[in-house]
Design a protein around this motif. Structure first.
Motif, PDB file in Angstrom:
ATOM      1  N   ASN A 531       0.854  -1.196   0.000  1.00  0.00           N
ATOM      2  CA  ASN A 531       0.000   0.000   0.000  1.00  0.00           C
ATOM      3  C   ASN A 531       0.887   1.242   0.000  1.00  0.00           C
ATOM      4  N   GLU A 532       0.843   1.988  -1.115  1.00  0.00           N
ATOM      5  CA  GLU A 532       1.624   3.229  -1.201  1.00  0.00           C
ATOM      6  C   GLU A 532       0.713   4.452  -1.393  1.00  0.00           C
ATOM      7  N   ILE A 533      -0.492   4.329  -0.914  1.00  0.00           N
ATOM      8  CA  ILE A 533      -1.437   5.458  -1.014  1.00  0.00           C
ATOM      9  C   ILE A 533      -0.991   6.577  -0.065  1.00  0.00           C
ATOM     10  N   VAL A 534      -0.956   7.795  -0.587  1.00  0.00           N
ATOM     11  CA  VAL A 534      -0.645   8.966   0.249  1.00  0.00           C
ATOM     12  C   VAL A 534      -1.746  10.006   0.058  1.00  0.00           C
ATOM     13  N   GLY A 535      -1.944  10.761   1.073  1.00  0.00           N
ATOM     14  CA  GLY A 535      -2.913  11.866   0.994  1.00  0.00           C
ATOM     15  C   GLY A 535      -4.356  11.413   1.016  1.00  0.00           C
ATOM     16  N   GLY A 536      -4.617  10.144   1.323  1.00  0.00           N
ATOM     17  CA  GLY A 536      -5.988   9.662   1.465  1.00  0.00           C
ATOM     18  C   GLY A 536      -6.776   9.595   0.185  1.00  0.00           C
ATOM     19  N   VAL A 537      -6.091   9.525  -1.001  1.00  0.00           N
ATOM     20  CA  VAL A 537      -6.843   9.474  -2.262  1.00  0.00           C
ATOM     21  C   VAL A 537      -7.715   8.218  -2.328  1.00  0.00           C
ATOM     22  N   VAL A 538      -7.271   7.164  -1.646  1.00  0.00           N
ATOM     23  CA  VAL A 538      -8.150   6.014  -1.375  1.00  0.00           C
ATOM     24  C   VAL A 538      -8.201   5.890   0.139  1.00  0.00           C
ATOM     25  N   PRO A 539      -9.363   6.118   0.748  1.00  0.00           N
ATOM     26  CA  PRO A 539      -9.452   6.076   2.216  1.00  0.00           C
ATOM     27  C   PRO A 539      -8.973   4.734   2.771  1.00  0.00           C
ATOM     28  N   GLY A 540      -8.327   4.796   3.941  1.00  0.00           N
ATOM     29  CA  GLY A 540      -7.758   3.606   4.565  1.00  0.00           C
ATOM     30  C   GLY A 540      -8.759   2.482   4.766  1.00  0.00           C
ATOM     31  N   ARG A 541     -10.020   2.839   4.972  1.00  0.00           N
ATOM     32  CA  ARG A 541     -11.012   1.792   5.245  1.00  0.00           C
ATOM     33  C   ARG A 541     -11.316   0.938   4.013  1.00  0.00           C
ATOM     34  N   PHE A 542     -10.953   1.438   2.788  1.00  0.00           N
ATOM     35  CA  PHE A 542     -11.230   0.678   1.563  1.00  0.00           C
ATOM     36  C   PHE A 542     -10.021  -0.144   1.074  1.00  0.00           C
ATOM     37  N   ILE A 543      -8.872   0.104   1.666  1.00  0.00           N
ATOM     38  CA  ILE A 543      -7.665  -0.597   1.182  1.00  0.00           C
ATOM     39  C   ILE A 543      -7.740  -2.114   1.416  1.00  0.00           C
ATOM     40  N   PRO A 544      -8.223  -2.586   2.571  1.00  0.00           N
ATOM     41  CA  PRO A 544      -8.378  -4.046   2.733  1.00  0.00           C
ATOM     42  C   PRO A 544      -9.313  -4.659   1.681  1.00  0.00           C
ATOM     43  N   ALA A 545     -10.303  -3.882   1.225  1.00  0.00           N
ATOM     44  CA  ALA A 545     -11.230  -4.391   0.209  1.00  0.00           C
ATOM     45  C   ALA A 545     -10.515  -4.571  -1.127  1.00  0.00           C
ATOM     46  N   VAL A 546      -9.602  -3.641  -1.447  1.00  0.00           N
ATOM     47  CA  VAL A 546      -8.806  -3.781  -2.675  1.00  0.00           C
ATOM     48  C   VAL A 546      -7.988  -5.076  -2.599  1.00  0.00           C
ATOM     49  N   GLU A 547      -7.334  -5.269  -1.445  1.00  0.00           N
ATOM     50  CA  GLU A 547      -6.514  -6.483  -1.275  1.00  0.00           C
ATOM     51  C   GLU A 547      -7.380  -7.742  -1.366  1.00  0.00           C
ATOM     52  N   LYS A 548      -8.571  -7.676  -0.790  1.00  0.00           N
ATOM     53  CA  LYS A 548      -9.482  -8.835  -0.844  1.00  0.00           C
ATOM     54  C   LYS A 548      -9.857  -9.159  -2.293  1.00  0.00           C
ATOM     55  N   GLY A 549     -10.070  -8.127  -3.097  1.00  0.00           N
ATOM     56  CA  GLY A 549     -10.376  -8.343  -4.514  1.00  0.00           C
ATOM     57  C   GLY A 549      -9.229  -9.029  -5.231  1.00  0.00           C
ATOM     58  N   LEU A 550      -7.999  -8.643  -4.879  1.00  0.00           N
ATOM     59  CA  LEU A 550      -6.816  -9.263  -5.479  1.00  0.00           C
ATOM     60  C   LEU A 550      -6.702 -10.730  -5.056  1.00  0.00           C
ATOM     61  N   VAL A 551      -6.859 -10.995  -3.765  1.00  0.00           N
ATOM     62  CA  VAL A 551      -6.713 -12.367  -3.231  1.00  0.00           C
ATOM     63  C   VAL A 551      -7.734 -13.302  -3.867  1.00  0.00           C
ATOM     64  N   ASP A 552      -8.973 -12.848  -3.983  1.00  0.00           N
ATOM     65  CA  ASP A 552     -10.016 -13.683  -4.600  1.00  0.00           C
ATOM     66  C   ASP A 552      -9.672 -13.999  -6.055  1.00  0.00           C
ATOM     67  N   THR A 553      -9.185 -13.004  -6.777  1.00  0.00           N
ATOM     68  CA  THR A 553      -8.849 -13.193  -8.189  1.00  0.00           C
ATOM     69  C   THR A 553      -7.659 -14.135  -8.338  1.00  0.00           C
ATOM     70  N   ILE A 554      -6.686 -13.979  -7.466  1.00  0.00           N
ATOM     71  CA  ILE A 554      -5.487 -14.832  -7.488  1.00  0.00           C
ATOM     72  C   ILE A 554      -5.867 -16.299  -7.301  1.00  0.00           C
ATOM     73  N   SER A 555      -6.791 -16.588  -6.414  1.00  0.00           N
ATOM     74  CA  SER A 555      -7.173 -17.989  -6.147  1.00  0.00           C
ATOM     75  C   SER A 555      -7.908 -18.607  -7.334  1.00  0.00           C
ATOM     76  N   GLN A 556      -8.592 -17.780  -8.136  1.00  0.00           N
ATOM     77  CA  GLN A 556      -9.366 -18.300  -9.275  1.00  0.00           C
ATOM     78  C   GLN A 556      -8.565 -18.366 -10.566  1.00  0.00           C
ATOM     79  N   GLY A 557      -7.464 -17.610 -10.638  1.00  0.00           N
ATOM     80  CA  GLY A 557      -6.680 -17.568 -11.865  1.00  0.00           C
ATOM     81  C   GLY A 557      -7.255 -16.596 -12.881  1.00  0.00           C
ATOM     82  N   ILE A 558      -6.459 -16.306 -13.909  1.00  0.00           N
ATOM     83  CA  ILE A 558      -6.869 -15.297 -14.886  1.00  0.00           C
ATOM     84  C   ILE A 558      -6.826 -15.838 -16.310  1.00  0.00           C
ATOM     85  N   ILE A 559      -5.705 -16.458 -16.709  1.00  0.00           N
ATOM     86  CA  ILE A 559      -5.613 -16.895 -18.111  1.00  0.00           C
ATOM     87  C   ILE A 559      -6.078 -18.330 -18.326  1.00  0.00           C
ATOM     88  N   ALA A 560      -6.014 -19.165 -17.244  1.00  0.00           N
ATOM     89  CA  ALA A 560      -6.407 -20.567 -17.448  1.00  0.00           C
ATOM     90  C   ALA A 560      -7.080 -21.181 -16.225  1.00  0.00           C
TER      91      ALA A 560
END
Length: 704
Positions: A531-560
């Motif tokens: 997390n390199e967000i500065v100045g609150g352009v993405v509020p801290g309370r939403f950053i775990p949700a971004v990570e959760k979106g990444l983790v879910d996608t990683i477990s399902q795969g993208i190309i195959a």
């Protein structure tokens, strides 16, 4: 066929536990038949061809004419009770061999007189060393026209142990073999082939006298060398008395300083009875063996347990068999105390109590009820509730746990699917029971591929498992090649992958906006989120949700559709809406930005690579190495081991499917291999393209 009515009770010092081991077809089952017949425990000698042996009584064994299970047989001779473990020679069932050697006190290693030392011989010899067992070498099938006793003896000394020492040698090898010279008794033992195995002692023929004397002298020296007191007596008198020979032989065998060698033909019943007599006289009783290690369940410290009737009871379950109309039979060795009908014991591994029901000794499939079984002896009990193979049962006041049998790792895996819908639970239940019976058989439900995968020691091993699943649990299954759990990763960076999730449908909308940097991570490091967000352009309370979106996608795969590994994702910018932004919006934005950027960063597939070790006779080395290369494999090195080569290589798991079967076919059953996961490696482009295309086609079909 059996005419045994009952067995008397035997004390520990009278018991002999012997395991018959060797390459397939070396004469183990025929020997057990010969011994039972020669000691009047059966009324005739069964044969493998006729399918009427005491040992190989399972339908699978009769049909295939090979041993699949270890059978426990028993005879009485010279005031000793001899428990005989007739083990399979086929490497698919090597777990049966290890479990028998774990509780045996002497191994009888069979080597064919016309083929000599084979791969299976060397495997079981390593087990003998692993369990520090005394052993006898039986050069078998001496009645074969191409029998070469002396050559086989020479190879035993060169390849296995120089302490192999002749006890009997054949008078007339080949067709008509009917006599051996015994260099302990200094007599010729004359048999009538294909009869009851009894013999008469005669003087040694003149042409063998010098050889017999030299071998007798060699044996006495070998016995004397094993003990300093005995050696002094030998130097003083030039020989040893009979009682000194008896004591010295037992001591030298027990300390593995002497390995007696015998000539035998089991099918014609020549030379089996005198070997059984030798076992009764010279093989160690269970209480003469070294103490075994166990864990004190209270202190968790290691303790040494010596076989002893006078201690509190402890026993070890080394084999479990499920029999129709009987239930689960648990085979055990009593280590301390005695096993009694109605006795209450504890399974310290799971904390469950067990009460022993009826106690039996086994002779093949026949059961003979006993009131009690002494330490060192082998027994069977029916229908234990919560105890299975490798479990210890002990008295509450003597809470110990013996170590587990070191079973070999599986070498083959298959996926199975029930033919009828809704039978998944039935399959799972059946596989669980079969694993408890045979721990070398393993199964799992693969979380990534969602398949039930069974694993074992070879194709025949798994074929037997599938057949038993149907016979015992009424479940029909189809088998297939297991899906490979590939991995997805990237080879380059995407410096700015942006995604704005914006949705407005009356009332409150959705808004999430992110900028991600996506780059390869070090191999093996997995997924890393920064997390390199500065100045609150993405509020801290939403950053775990971004990570959760990444983790879910990683477990399902993208190309195959496979799990993504070894990527580093940095959230460095974005924006939000005071009213419409929420966690769901940022989760979606993170997922979509990652998908988009991943596809731009030269995505690749990784496949599991295994290290394999192949042991084959010299003559098959070239073919085996060529086959490994044809499987996209790399040869890592070779070692010579006598007449065998040990070839080490790396092969992709995809190309190891049914390899054990191919290897056996290439080497006429004389090659074996081990395999172990090593690492993941990039899939060649043309193969990866096919995998991705298949995945996209499947998704299209599901969408339609």
């Amino acid at each position: 066929m059996s005419n045994i009515n009952a067995f008397k009770e035997y004390s520990t010092s009278q018991i002999r536990n012997i395991a018959l081991i060797g390459h397939g077809g070396s004469g183990k089952t025929s020997f057990s038949e010969a011994v039972l017949f020669s000691t009047d425990k059966t009324t005739r000698q069964g044969t493998i061809q006729e399918g009427n042996t005491i040992s190989d009584y399972h339908p699978d064994e009769i049909e295939r004419k090979i041993s699949i299970n270890t059978s426990l047989l028993v005879t009485e001779l010279e005031n000793a009770k001899i428990n005989i473990f007739d083990t399979p020679g086929y490497n698919d069932f090597t777990g049966e061999v290890k479990s028998s050697l774990f509780v045996a006190d002497t191994a009888l290693l069979f080597i064919k007189a016309f083929e000599g030392i084979e791969v299976g011989t060397e495997i079981v010899w390593e087990y003998v060393k692993e369990f520090y067992l005394p052993a006898l070498f039986l050069i078998s099938k001496i009645d074969h026209d191409n029998a070469e006793y002396e050559n086989v003896l020479k190879s035993i000394k060169e390849k296995l142990t120089n302490d192999a020492t002749i006890i009997t040698f054949p008078v007339n090898s080949g067709h008509g073999f009917d006599a051996v010279v015994d260099v302990v008794k200094m007599k010729m033992l004359k048999f009538i082939p294909h009869k009851n195995g009894k013999y008469i002692e005669e003087e040694i023929p003149a042409e063998f006298i010098e050889k017999a004397k030299a071998l007798h002298e060699e044996l006495i020296e070998k016995i004397a060398e094993s003990d300093e007191v005995m050696l002094n007596k030998f130097f003083e008198h030039g020989t040893l008395h009979d009682d000194e020979i008896t004591v010295g032989m037992r001591d030298a065998m027990e300390h593995r300083k002497l390995y007696p060698v015998f000539a035998v033909s089991s099918t014609s019943n020549v030379g089996a009875l005198n070997i059984a007599e030798f076992v009764a006289r010279y093989s160690p009783a269970p209480n003469e063996r070294p103490a075994v290690k166990a864990i004190d369940a209270n202190t968790k410290k290691e303790v040494e347990v010596k076989i002893d009737d006078k201690k509190e009871t402890s026993l070890y379950i080394f084999k479990t068999v499920s029999e129709a109309h009987v239930g689960e039979l648990s085979f055990f060795k009593v280590f301390t105390g005695m096993a009694l009908h109605g006795q209450d014991l504890m399974n310290e591994a799971n904390g469950k109590p067990e009460r022993l029901g009826q106690i039996f000794i086994m002779n093949g499939k026949e059961r003979f009820e006993m009131a009690k079984i002494h330490s060192g002896d082998i027994g069977t009990v029916v229908k234990l509730k919560d105890s299975h193979t490798t479990n210890t049962l002990s008295s509450k006041s003597y809470p110990i746990i013996f170590s587990k049998i070191p079973f070999p790792a599986p070498v083959i895996s298959l996926a199975i699917h029930p033919k009828a819908k809704g039978e998944e639970d039935k399959v799972g239940q059946g596989l669980h029971v079969l694993h408890e019976e045979d721990p070398t058989f393993e199964f799992k439900i693969d979380n990534e591929t969602h398949e039930t995968v069974i694993s074992g020691q070879g194709e025949l091993h798994l074929e037997i498992v599938v057949r038993r699943l149907k016979q015992k649990f009424g479940v029909d299954v189809e088998i297939s090649e297991p899906k490979i759990a590939y991995r997805e990763t990237i080879k380059s960076k995407t410096l700015d992958s942006e995604y704005k999730h914006k949705k407005q449908s009356g009332g409150r909308g959705q808004f999430g906006h992110v900028h991600l940097k996506i780059e390869p991570n070090e191999r093996g490091k997995g997924f890393e989120f920064i997390n390199e967000i500065v100045g609150g352009v993405v509020p801290g309370r939403f950053i775990p949700a971004v990570e959760k979106g990444l983790v879910d996608t990683i477990s399902q795969g993208i190309i195959a559709g496979f799990k993504v590994v070894d990527v580093k994702v940095t959230l460095f910018d974005g924006s939000f809406h005071d009213v419409d932004s929420d966690e769901i919006s940022f989760k979606i934005a993170g997922s979509q930005a990652f998908r988009k950027g991943f596809k731009e960063a030269r995505p690749i597939l990784l496949e599991p690579i295994y290290i394999i070790e192949v042991i084959v006779p010299d003559e098959y080395m070239g073919e085996v190495m060529g086959d490994i290369s044809s499987r996209r494999g790399k040869i890592l090195g070779m070692e010579s081991d006598g007449s065998h080569q040990i070839i080490k290589g790396q092969v992709a798991l995809k190309d190891l499917y049914r390899y054990s079967t191919t290897l056996r076919s290439m080497s006429q059953g004389r090659g074996i291999h081990k395999q172990k996961f090593s690492h993941y490696e990039e899939v060649p482009r043309e193969i990866a393209e096919k995998i991705v295309a298949e995945y996209e086609k499947l998704r299209q079909e599901e969408h339609n």
